[in-house]
Each structure stands twice: as C-alpha cells, then as structure tokens.
Design a protein around this motif. Structure first.
Motif, PDB file in Angstrom:
ATOM      1  N   ASN A  82       0.803  -1.215   0.000  1.00  0.00           N
ATOM      2  CA  ASN A  82       0.000   0.000   0.000  1.00  0.00           C
ATOM      3  C   ASN A  82       0.840   1.271   0.000  1.00  0.00           C
ATOM      4  O   ASN A  82       0.357   2.335   0.380  1.00  0.00           O
ATOM      5  CB  ASN A  82      -0.928   0.009   1.215  1.00  0.00           C
ATOM      6  CG  ASN A  82      -2.072  -0.964   1.031  1.00  0.00           C
ATOM      7  OD1 ASN A  82      -2.923  -0.772   0.172  1.00  0.00           O
ATOM      8  ND2 ASN A  82      -2.069  -2.038   1.798  1.00  0.00           N
ATOM      9  N   ALA A  83       2.090   1.142  -0.456  1.00  0.00           N
ATOM     10  CA  ALA A  83       2.996   2.297  -0.416  1.00  0.00           C
ATOM     11  C   ALA A  83       2.502   3.456  -1.276  1.00  0.00           C
ATOM     12  O   ALA A  83       2.934   4.585  -1.085  1.00  0.00           O
ATOM     13  CB  ALA A  83       4.395   1.878  -0.841  1.00  0.00           C
ATOM     14  N   HIS A  84       1.630   3.186  -2.222  1.00  0.00           N
ATOM     15  CA  HIS A  84       1.136   4.255  -3.090  1.00  0.00           C
ATOM     16  C   HIS A  84      -0.379   4.377  -3.045  1.00  0.00           C
ATOM     17  O   HIS A  84      -0.983   4.941  -3.955  1.00  0.00           O
ATOM     18  CB  HIS A  84       1.604   4.019  -4.524  1.00  0.00           C
ATOM     19  CG  HIS A  84       3.098   3.990  -4.640  1.00  0.00           C
ATOM     20  ND1 HIS A  84       3.866   5.116  -4.511  1.00  0.00           N
ATOM     21  CD2 HIS A  84       3.955   2.962  -4.816  1.00  0.00           C
ATOM     22  CE1 HIS A  84       5.147   4.772  -4.631  1.00  0.00           C
ATOM     23  NE2 HIS A  84       5.225   3.468  -4.800  1.00  0.00           N
ATOM     24  N   THR A  85      -0.997   3.808  -2.025  1.00  0.00           N
ATOM     25  CA  THR A  85      -2.455   3.850  -1.929  1.00  0.00           C
ATOM     26  C   THR A  85      -2.889   5.218  -1.394  1.00  0.00           C
ATOM     27  O   THR A  85      -2.678   5.513  -0.219  1.00  0.00           O
ATOM     28  CB  THR A  85      -2.970   2.735  -0.996  1.00  0.00           C
ATOM     29  OG1 THR A  85      -2.464   1.494  -1.483  1.00  0.00           O
ATOM     30  CG2 THR A  85      -4.477   2.695  -0.969  1.00  0.00           C
ATOM     31  N   THR A  86      -3.483   6.041  -2.233  1.00  0.00           N
ATOM     32  CA  THR A  86      -3.851   7.385  -1.793  1.00  0.00           C
ATOM     33  C   THR A  86      -5.288   7.445  -1.289  1.00  0.00           C
ATOM     34  O   THR A  86      -5.715   8.473  -0.781  1.00  0.00           O
ATOM     35  CB  THR A  86      -3.685   8.392  -2.933  1.00  0.00           C
ATOM     36  OG1 THR A  86      -4.337   7.881  -4.091  1.00  0.00           O
ATOM     37  CG2 THR A  86      -2.215   8.610  -3.252  1.00  0.00           C
ATOM     38  N   ARG A  87      -6.036   6.374  -1.451  1.00  0.00           N
ATOM     39  CA  ARG A  87      -7.404   6.400  -0.953  1.00  0.00           C
ATOM     40  C   ARG A  87      -7.771   5.015  -0.430  1.00  0.00           C
ATOM     41  O   ARG A  87      -7.905   4.056  -1.191  1.00  0.00           O
ATOM     42  CB  ARG A  87      -8.374   6.802  -2.066  1.00  0.00           C
ATOM     43  CG  ARG A  87      -9.825   7.012  -1.584  1.00  0.00           C
ATOM     44  CD  ARG A  87     -10.747   7.252  -2.744  1.00  0.00           C
ATOM     45  NE  ARG A  87     -10.491   8.545  -3.372  1.00  0.00           N
ATOM     46  CZ  ARG A  87     -11.119   9.670  -3.024  1.00  0.00           C
ATOM     47  NH1 ARG A  87     -12.029   9.652  -2.071  1.00  0.00           N
ATOM     48  NH2 ARG A  87     -10.845  10.797  -3.643  1.00  0.00           N
ATOM     49  N   GLY A  88      -7.924   4.937   0.875  1.00  0.00           N
ATOM     50  CA  GLY A  88      -8.314   3.680   1.497  1.00  0.00           C
ATOM     51  C   GLY A  88      -9.821   3.613   1.640  1.00  0.00           C
ATOM     52  O   GLY A  88     -10.535   4.457   1.099  1.00  0.00           O
ATOM     53  N   PRO A  89     -10.346   2.620   2.372  1.00  0.00           N
ATOM     54  CA  PRO A  89     -11.796   2.507   2.565  1.00  0.00           C
ATOM     55  C   PRO A  89     -12.395   3.755   3.228  1.00  0.00           C
ATOM     56  O   PRO A  89     -13.560   4.089   3.018  1.00  0.00           O
ATOM     57  CB  PRO A  89     -11.943   1.298   3.491  1.00  0.00           C
ATOM     58  CG  PRO A  89     -10.667   0.564   3.386  1.00  0.00           C
ATOM     59  CD  PRO A  89      -9.608   1.538   3.007  1.00  0.00           C
ATOM     60  N   ASP A  90     -11.586   4.456   4.053  1.00  0.00           N
ATOM     61  CA  ASP A  90     -12.089   5.649   4.739  1.00  0.00           C
ATOM     62  C   ASP A  90     -11.857   6.921   3.924  1.00  0.00           C
ATOM     63  O   ASP A  90     -12.069   8.027   4.424  1.00  0.00           O
ATOM     64  CB  ASP A  90     -11.418   5.776   6.124  1.00  0.00           C
ATOM     65  CG  ASP A  90      -9.899   5.798   6.017  1.00  0.00           C
ATOM     66  OD1 ASP A  90      -9.381   5.588   4.899  1.00  0.00           O
ATOM     67  OD2 ASP A  90      -9.235   6.021   7.049  1.00  0.00           O
ATOM     68  N   GLY A  91     -11.396   6.775   2.691  1.00  0.00           N
ATOM     69  CA  GLY A  91     -11.167   7.942   1.843  1.00  0.00           C
ATOM     70  C   GLY A  91      -9.852   8.638   2.103  1.00  0.00           C
ATOM     71  O   GLY A  91      -9.509   9.600   1.421  1.00  0.00           O
ATOM     72  N   GLN A  92      -9.112   8.177   3.117  1.00  0.00           N
ATOM     73  CA  GLN A  92      -7.828   8.788   3.471  1.00  0.00           C
ATOM     74  C   GLN A  92      -6.676   7.986   2.859  1.00  0.00           C
ATOM     75  O   GLN A  92      -6.861   6.799   2.550  1.00  0.00           O
ATOM     76  CB  GLN A  92      -7.676   8.784   5.004  1.00  0.00           C
ATOM     77  CG  GLN A  92      -8.652   9.686   5.722  1.00  0.00           C
ATOM     78  CD  GLN A  92      -8.445  11.145   5.345  1.00  0.00           C
ATOM     79  OE1 GLN A  92      -7.347  11.661   5.435  1.00  0.00           O
ATOM     80  NE2 GLN A  92      -9.513  11.793   4.874  1.00  0.00           N
ATOM     81  N   PRO A  93      -5.511   8.608   2.690  1.00  0.00           N
ATOM     82  CA  PRO A  93      -4.367   7.810   2.248  1.00  0.00           C
ATOM     83  C   PRO A  93      -4.007   6.755   3.276  1.00  0.00           C
ATOM     84  O   PRO A  93      -4.277   6.920   4.476  1.00  0.00           O
ATOM     85  CB  PRO A  93      -3.245   8.832   2.070  1.00  0.00           C
ATOM     86  CG  PRO A  93      -3.702  10.088   2.688  1.00  0.00           C
ATOM     87  CD  PRO A  93      -5.181  10.034   2.800  1.00  0.00           C
ATOM     88  N   TYR A  94      -3.433   5.664   2.832  1.00  0.00           N
ATOM     89  CA  TYR A  94      -3.048   4.549   3.704  1.00  0.00           C
ATOM     90  C   TYR A  94      -2.066   5.015   4.780  1.00  0.00           C
ATOM     91  O   TYR A  94      -1.176   5.812   4.509  1.00  0.00           O
ATOM     92  CB  TYR A  94      -2.405   3.452   2.850  1.00  0.00           C
ATOM     93  CG  TYR A  94      -1.892   2.272   3.623  1.00  0.00           C
ATOM     94  CD1 TYR A  94      -2.763   1.270   4.054  1.00  0.00           C
ATOM     95  CD2 TYR A  94      -0.543   2.152   3.934  1.00  0.00           C
ATOM     96  CE1 TYR A  94      -2.290   0.194   4.767  1.00  0.00           C
ATOM     97  CE2 TYR A  94      -0.070   1.077   4.647  1.00  0.00           C
ATOM     98  CZ  TYR A  94      -0.959   0.090   5.063  1.00  0.00           C
ATOM     99  OH  TYR A  94      -0.487  -0.968   5.769  1.00  0.00           O
TER     100      TYR A  94
END
Lengths: 143, 126
Positions: free
Chosen positions: A30-42
């Motif tokens: 998830n090093a580049h995940t900018t949107r998680g389930p909560d809408g926030q970056p990882y």
C-alpha cells in the motif's frame, strides 16, 4: 519439563515475526495507496512486541520453571502525515493540485523486512538445535 | 546393588549437567525469541553455578551434586547497544547455543557409552 527445550518460546517468536512480515508486506503493498476505505491515504501499520512469561511446569524440587516468549501487544497505526506532492492530474488531488501520499517509507520497510527474516531464521535454528538435543536424549542407552 | 551403580558420581554429574544444558537451551530460546522486544533483558543460568558444581564434585559426596540447585537469572551486566534497552546480541546467543548443543551431545554420548560398558560387564558379551 518439555522434551524439546525452548520450543514454546520459539513457537511464539516464529508466529510474532511472521505477523510482523505480514504487516510489512501490507505496508509495501500500500505504499502508493492514496485512498483507502475511509477515503484517506493509507497509514503505515506498526507491530509492537512484548515479552511474555511462559510457565513450563515444576522441576523435581518444586520450583516453577519459566521461559519467556514473545507476544504481539498491538498492531498500531503510524499517524504521521505522509508527503504532499504536486500532481494536479491525480484523481485524489485537492483543489491546489496537491496529493497526500501514504507515510510508508520503502527503505525503512525493507530494513524491517530483512531484520524480521533474520530473526525468523535465528529462531528456526533454535528449533533445529532443540530437536537435535531431544533426539540425543532419546538415544541415551541405545548405543 | 544396581542402584549403587546408578548413583555413582559420573552418572549423577552427567545428569545434572544435562539438566543445566537443557535449561540453558531454554534460556537461549527465550533470548532469541525476544531479540527485538523493547526493554527485554537476556536471561542465563546463574554465573556461579559452574564453580559451585566444581566444589561439589571435589567433595566426593554424591548427594551434594544431586542437591545442587541452579537458577535462571536476568543478566543486567551486559551493556545494551540499543536505545530501547534490549541487551540480546544475536551472534553471541547463536554461539552459546552451538556450544551448549555440543556439550549436550557429549554428555548424552558419554552416558550412553557408560551404560553400554555396564551392559557389557553384566552380559559378558562384547
């Protein structure tokens, strides 16, 4: 008394180090995940270890024999803010064109990964040695 | 009569040393399990055990050897190179483990050889 000395401590350590590797793998994935389930970056996950006392039973004099294993106390979240980069074409960019990236530092994660895998190896070596010792104990009187 | 044979100094001593070796492997396993636990201090068999055993062995009193106690103690004297206070050094523990395993093997072989010599004496067959 356990026939394989130290096996309880080692079992808990192997489990803890494996969990640590799982978490590191998750961070890297998830090093580049900018949107998680909560809408926030990882947010980077961290593992906290603590020693736990294991009771192995009593010796012939009635004294409690103990060893120490390792326990994962908590999987925490590193709340520090990730870097902000200018990338107006990104779907998660704000009105100024800035994108908040995850706070995962790949270099740190790789160092942690190597350290976890070395600890795992060391504990596997304990298993091998303990097994050897148990086999030797069982062979007493046979040769 | 056979009881007397098994109570000879060499068997009692070997038994005690095997016990210590077993406990030491337990301690090393704990240390290696906690190589990255913050604040953990390494454990080891009390350092004066060997001297006590030597004294007991030279007293020619077998019960003194078998009654000798040993404890696992926390080692606070080894300096910690880490900020979190953990004083386990993985290379030192691995070396201790190898040394201890060889000692255990020697003792197990020694006991086996002594027993087979006894068997030979009883049966008269080599």
């Amino acid at each position: 008394m356990n026939i394989m000395p130290g096996i309880d401590s080692t079992a808990s350590a192997l489990q803890a180090e494996k969990l640590r590797m799982d978490i590191i793998g998750q961070n890297i994935a998830n090093a580049h995940t900018t949107r998680g389930p909560d809408g926030q970056p990882y947010k980077r996950q961290t593992v906290q270890f603590e020693a736990k006392l294991l009771e192995l039973g009593r010796d012939q004099n009635g004294n409690m024999q103990t060893a120490q294993g390792v326990n994962v106390r908590a999987v925490g979240t590193d709340e520090s803010a990730g870097p902000l980069v200018y990338n107006p074409g990104h779907p998660d960019a704000d009105e100024k064109g800035m994108v908040r990236l995850p706070n995962v530092n790949l270099t740190h994660e790789m160092v942690d990964l190597i350290s976890a895998s070395r600890s795992y190896e060391a504990n596997l070596q304990v298993v091998r040695t303990s097994r050897q010792m148990a086999q030797q104990a069982l062979r007493i009187g046979k040769a | 009569m056979i009881d007397d044979l098994m109570q000879r100094e060499n068997y009692v001593l070997a038994k005690k040393l095997l016990d210590v070796s077993h406990a030491k492997q337990n301690a090393i396993a704990s240390n290696l399990a906690n190589v990255e636990t913050p604040g953990y201090k390494r454990i080891d068999i009390q350092s004066d055990f060997e001297a006590n055993l030597r004294k007991a062995a030279s007293s020619n009193d077998v019960s003194e050897i078998s009654n000798l106690q040993f404890r696992t103690v926390t080692d606070l004297s080894t300096p910690s190179v880490r900020a979190d206070g953990n004083n386990v050094q993985i290379d030192q523990e691995m070396l201790r483990m190898q040394k201890n395993a060889i000692q255990y093997e020697f003792l197990a072989n020694y006991t086996s050889t002594s027993l087979s010599r006894l068997k030979t004496a009883i049966s008269g067959r080599v």
